[in-house]
Enzyme design. Sequence first.
Site, PDB file in Angstrom:
ATOM      1  N   CYS A 122      36.990  64.296 108.649  1.00  0.00           N
ATOM      2  CA  CYS A 122      36.801  64.329 110.099  1.00  0.00           C
ATOM      3  C   CYS A 122      37.939  65.063 110.788  1.00  0.00           C
ATOM      4  O   CYS A 122      37.749  65.713 111.822  1.00  0.00           O
ATOM      5  CB  CYS A 122      36.662  62.919 110.655  1.00  0.00           C
TER       6      CYS A 122
ATOM      7  N   HIS B  10      39.830  57.659 112.797  1.00  0.00           N
ATOM      8  CA  HIS B  10      38.798  58.697 112.839  1.00  0.00           C
ATOM      9  C   HIS B  10      39.160  59.747 113.887  1.00  0.00           C
ATOM     10  O   HIS B  10      39.696  59.430 114.947  1.00  0.00           O
ATOM     11  CB  HIS B  10      37.446  58.066 113.181  1.00  0.00           C
TER      12      HIS B  10
END
Length: 540
Positions: free
Chosen positions: A94, A341
């Site tokens: 990510c 994230h």
Amino acid sequence: MVVSLSFPEETGGENLPSAPLEDSSKFFEEVFGDMVFARSFPEADPALSSPDAPELHQDEAQVVEELTTNGKHSLSWESPQGPGCGLQNTGNSCYLNAALQCLTHTPPLADYMLSQEHSQTCCSPEGCKMCAMEAHVTQSLLHSHSGDVMKPSQILTSAFHKHQQEDAHEFLMFTLETMHESCLQVHRQSDPTPQDTSPIHDIFGGWWRSQIKCLHCQGTSHTFDPFLDVPLDISSAQSVNQALWDTGKSEELLGENAYYCGRCRQKMPASKTLHVHIAPKVLLLVLKRFSAFTGNKLDRKVSYPEFLDLKPYLSEPTGGPLPYALYAVLVHDGATSNSGHYFCCVKAGHGKWYKMDDTKVTRCDVTSVLNENAYVLFYVQQTDLKQVSIDMPEGRVHEVLDPKYQLKKSRRKKRKKQCHCTDDAGEACENREKRAKKETSLGEGKVPQEVNHEKAGQKHGNTKLVPQEQNHQRAGQNLRNTEVELDLPVDAIVIHQPRSTANWGTDAPDKENQPWHNGDRLLTSQGLMSPGQLCSQGGR
């Protein structure tokens, strides 16, 4: 006059140690080389040696001319584009997906990629990072449809990604560096003449100026260094504007940290400032959220404007505003640097905002974008306020960017709160106040009230830019309190040579306080001097 010399490994009988690197050094190694600009100064009266000395300004003008790039890259989208497609997460990727999306939606970089200019001249497209990025941007923006998902090329990711969570900012810097090197390699294959620039440098590169001023004789020395990004200390800042202003505050060098003055021939109290000298076309602001010791995150709210005027933070803030528009925000959602994230919000070529979260591409508004806990902010310089990349009318942009307007507006509101009269149209002040509250404004665009614009004879707007990777600082290092080891002569103008490429992303103390490096060059009022000569002036 431009002086280009090459110093041996040892000069003046001393083997000079190397200082720690700044985090953008590797990128600039082939871009700039080692340069020093100055002219032969006549012996000056100490009282006349100041930043405003005419002789010094003549040299600074020459420095600006030499350092300013002549790139042809547009700062806005040549043709409005929609958002790029989503990116597949190949396993803890990510961080690189978010960084690639921000680069894909960088207007001048995207336009250059879509022109196919690099691939048309590249002799080694296999493994070329620039060709891979060109293909990535072209596929994402031109040959995809709503809902499409791409897998990032291994050419872009394999050298960095090891299927574990990494720092998105580190990957961003690594990618820009490898793209720059690809551009230089293409030039070498077609032209043996040394090439010192690239589209990457032209778009993202800027320069900052360090100034040390002896508080006894007022003698001043200047050092110029390149930067690619601007880390900001947010530990005590409520907004990006405040962080920019705080990092530009003058620092006193006293006691053990005192500065060796070449004119006074001894260590003397001095002031030190570091601020933007040449502004980049694309400004990357990195909010220092992660602890260098534990990796823990400083998860506090720091506001940032949609439109930023960089002029107050320049070394010479003259002329009109220097407006920048926000076009991307890279966000980390998590508690530590090695967990959580990454995603980003980007502004597409047609002016609409989108949240890019791996494969998901969803529409969002600017209000939600400005409420994110940003990690890296991407701003593009606006030379034409009517360009499509700015949604606000031209008049409102000037209002938002002008700190004086914001201050006047605040004072008007205070006066209206104390007034109960009506205007010629019969509208009560109370109603006018309610109407004024509906106006959109950027409060963080104000200059902090405690700032004295003309303090101690120094111009306002000094910004201390320390291009350093926050996650790689040495334990206990304080960039504002490093020991003074360098003996700069008075009225020196120095442009640092980039250091070794071996330690990309390592710590970066203030270079003007570090020992001279082999290859750094300088011309002073006493003429051309080598690093060994500088160190033998009595300061050792």
